[in-house]
Design an enzyme around this catalytic site. Structure first.
Site, PDB file in Angstrom:
ATOM      1  N   GLY A  15      46.859 -21.617 -93.509  1.00  0.00           N
ATOM      2  CA  GLY A  15      47.797 -20.740 -94.197  1.00  0.00           C
ATOM      3  C   GLY A  15      47.629 -19.287 -93.805  1.00  0.00           C
ATOM      4  N   VAL A  76      48.926 -26.306 -98.315  1.00  0.00           N
ATOM      5  CA  VAL A  76      47.836 -26.755 -99.187  1.00  0.00           C
ATOM      6  C   VAL A  76      47.566 -28.212 -98.861  1.00  0.00           C
ATOM      7  CG1 VAL A  76      48.462 -25.140-101.019  1.00  0.00           C
ATOM      8  CG2 VAL A  76      49.451 -27.429-101.017  1.00  0.00           C
ATOM      9  N   SER A 130      51.674 -28.354 -85.571  1.00  0.00           N
ATOM     10  CA  SER A 130      50.565 -28.798 -84.736  1.00  0.00           C
ATOM     11  C   SER A 130      50.016 -27.658 -83.897  1.00  0.00           C
ATOM     12  CB  SER A 130      51.010 -29.934 -83.808  1.00  0.00           C
ATOM     13  OG  SER A 130      49.936 -30.335 -82.984  1.00  0.00           O
ATOM     14  N   GLY A 131      48.726 -27.699 -83.672  1.00  0.00           N
ATOM     15  CA  GLY A 131      48.087 -26.692 -82.832  1.00  0.00           C
ATOM     16  C   GLY A 131      46.821 -26.121 -83.437  1.00  0.00           C
ATOM     17  N   LYS A 184      55.380 -35.684 -86.758  1.00  0.00           N
ATOM     18  CA  LYS A 184      54.023 -35.118 -86.709  1.00  0.00           C
ATOM     19  C   LYS A 184      52.972 -36.212 -86.881  1.00  0.00           C
ATOM     20  CE  LYS A 184      50.810 -31.874 -86.856  1.00  0.00           C
ATOM     21  NZ  LYS A 184      49.631 -32.488 -87.445  1.00  0.00           N
ATOM     22  N   HIS A 187      52.724 -37.917 -83.595  1.00  0.00           N
ATOM     23  CA  HIS A 187      52.010 -36.978 -82.709  1.00  0.00           C
ATOM     24  C   HIS A 187      50.503 -37.145 -82.892  1.00  0.00           C
ATOM     25  CE1 HIS A 187      49.681 -33.245 -82.373  1.00  0.00           C
ATOM     26  NE2 HIS A 187      50.483 -32.885 -81.385  1.00  0.00           N
ATOM     27  N   ASN A 188      50.064 -37.173 -84.146  1.00  0.00           N
ATOM     28  CA  ASN A 188      48.638 -37.298 -84.414  1.00  0.00           C
ATOM     29  C   ASN A 188      48.104 -38.662 -83.997  1.00  0.00           C
ATOM     30  OD1 ASN A 188      49.083 -34.806 -85.547  1.00  0.00           O
ATOM     31  ND2 ASN A 188      47.882 -35.202 -87.373  1.00  0.00           N
ATOM     32  N   GLU A 191      47.543 -38.505 -80.430  1.00  0.00           N
ATOM     33  CA  GLU A 191      46.337 -37.665 -80.289  1.00  0.00           C
ATOM     34  C   GLU A 191      45.073 -38.501 -80.464  1.00  0.00           C
ATOM     35  OE1 GLU A 191      44.443 -34.583 -83.403  1.00  0.00           O
ATOM     36  OE2 GLU A 191      46.419 -33.974 -82.651  1.00  0.00           O
ATOM     37  N   ARG A 289      37.053 -44.966 -84.793  1.00  0.00           N
ATOM     38  CA  ARG A 289      36.554 -43.943 -85.721  1.00  0.00           C
ATOM     39  C   ARG A 289      35.964 -44.599 -86.963  1.00  0.00           C
ATOM     40  NH1 ARG A 289      40.172 -38.415 -85.720  1.00  0.00           N
ATOM     41  NH2 ARG A 289      40.767 -38.451 -83.516  1.00  0.00           N
TER      42      ARG A 289
END
Length: 466
Positions: A15, A76, A130-131, A184, A187-188, A191, A289
């Site tokens: 944020g 948040v 993202s980033g 998104k 995208h993850n 990733e 993971r």
């Protein structure tokens, strides 16, 4: 300055970075947080950027600080914190105002909130960002979902703060309700797969050949100058060549092999399965993971079933080609899940535009994305990214290399779950006649579920009786 163009709630790492980005681009921004005492310290730390910032200590102060129609960004934690803020602010807003959830939210929750707020005349936008911290501060990739009319007031801000690729904004409206958050999420998921594949190559060189991190990092840096060019390859090379200042050991060697996850990879797999799609490379990465967290059990397993001492060498060209092919497969699976979801929820997501948005600012930015975008703007065989002519050569070469890499890893007892899952999926997609005819026969035998015949239409049963 009496009123702001936009407001932001949440002054944590992401944020704060996004707020500074907005202020730096010249847009007056009102800020607050769940902990009002943080507002003054943030404004103090903002330096000259504070000239474009208004601090609010209460919900009413925040609402009063915004020009109409109001747009309010939430950064948040996903879930209960978002619900709590929506519950507080919704009664204070007016019809036509917009609440923007910029966290990693589950798209089902986004769709639900959009429907609920629409009954009050309010817009709810799910915005994937993202980033990481660096992207939020200097230019992230931004994926917006919600009512299209809600994007118009915020578009100048979003495009100004987004990453740029050759002058193009890496941000856009992608569809209604949960479209942005779902893009998104996928995208993850991609990733996760890409990170796991790179880690598996690192593991083969480390454990299969006893190569030191510095040397592996140098190899990765060489690959990053070619077809494997990507942000993840770049940072992996740097990580492996970094020394811990406290021990003078390679930094990677003192990091516990216990990976965390926040749910987006798992959500991708769950949604893929619910849509009848395969995301096997992503699923393998999520699984890896999961079992990485069980270090004590793995230590017991090593004692009970010690690894073989076979020595082997991996051809570097094979590793490079296999990694490129597996990366293409991970993207292909991810985009197939996106396509299925877009059709299921009637989003109309432009896949080429998604690829373009990902070319800068995001974690999975890579040299492949230009080819992916071009592929979606042409006639794809059967509509599948996997079959794009641009990738035929890399896949043909890389798959054969992958077979050799996996065979050697198996002979050494070294796990390569993401590579193995990628190869199995590819081989399934190149086999016109699979083996689920046997599964259908079994289902009919024990449950009379019926099956289709190749030579006759309709549902049929076998002659095996009840």
């Amino acid at each position: 300055m009496t009123q702001a163009n936009i407001g932001l709630i949440g002054l944590g790492t992401m944020g704060s970075a996004l707020a500074q980005n907005i202020a730096e681009k010249g847009f007056p921004l009102a800020v607050t947080t769940l902990h009002p005492e943080r507002v003054d310290s943030f404004l103090k730390d903002a330096g000259p950027l504070a000239d474009n910032l208004i601090g609010a200590k209460s919900p009413q102060e925040m609402v009063d600080a915004l020009a109409t129609p109001r747009s309010l960004i939430l950064l948040v934690p996903a879930g209960k914190a978002v619900d709590a803020i929506v519950e507080i602010y919704a009664p204070l807003l007016s019809p036509g105002d917009t609440i923007i959830d910029a966290g990693n939210a589950n798209f089902h929750n986004t769709r639900k909130r959009a429907d609920e707020l629409a009954e009050m005349g309010l817009h709810f936008v799910g915005m994937g960002v993202s980033g990481g911290e660096e992207g939020a501060r200097h230019g992230p990739s931004i994926m917006v979902g919600g009512a299209k009319e809600s994007y118009a007031p915020i578009r100048p801000v979003i495009e100004a703060i987004a990453a740029k690729f050759e002058g193009d904004h890496c941000a856009d409206w992608l569809g209604p309700d949960g479209a942005g958050h779902f893009v998104k999420t996928v995208h993850n998921g991609i990733e996760y797969a890409d990170m796991q594949l790179i880690s598996e190559v690192y593991g083969l060189l480390r454990d299969g050949e006893d190569i030191k991190p510095q040397e592996i990092g140098a190899l990765f840096a060489t690959w990053n100058a070619g077809g494997l060019s990507s942000y993840l390859m770049e940072i992996s090379a740097e990580i492996l060549q970094t020394t811990d200042p406290e021990t003078n050991m390679p930094m990677v060697d003192i990091i516990k092999d216990k990976a965390g996850q926040k749910g987006t990879g798992r959500w991708t797999v769950i949604e893929a399965l619910s849509l009848g799609q395969s995301a096997s490379a992503i699923e393998a990465a999520v699984g890896a993971r999961g079992w990485s967290a069980d270090r004590e059990a793995r230590a017991t397993g090593e004692t009970l079933f010690p690894a073989t001492a076979l020595q082997a060498e991996y051809d570097r060209d094979d590793l490079e080609a296999a990694l490129l092919a597996a990366r293409i497969i991970a993207y292909a699976q991810g985009f197939q899940v996106l396509t299925a979801a877009s059709e299921e929820y009637d989003w109309g997501v432009d896949m080429a535009r998604v690829a373009e948005i990902w070319r800068a600012g995001c974690i999975i930015r890579s040299a492949l994305l230009d080819d992916i975008s071009d592929a979606f703007r042409s006639d794809l065989p059967d509509g599948r990214l996997l079959f794009a002519p641009a990738f035929h050569g890399a896949l043909s070469k890389g798959i054969e290399a992958m077979r050799r890499v996996i065979a050697t890893a198996v002979s050494q007892g070294l796990p390569v779950p993401a590579f193995s899952a990628s190869l199995a999926w590819f081989d399934s997609m190149r086999q016109a006649r699979g083996t689920t005819n046997m599964v259908q026969a079994q289902r009919d035998f024990f449950g009379a579920h019926g099956f289709e015949r190749l030579d006759q239409p309709g549902a049929h049963h076998g002659p095996w009786g009840s």
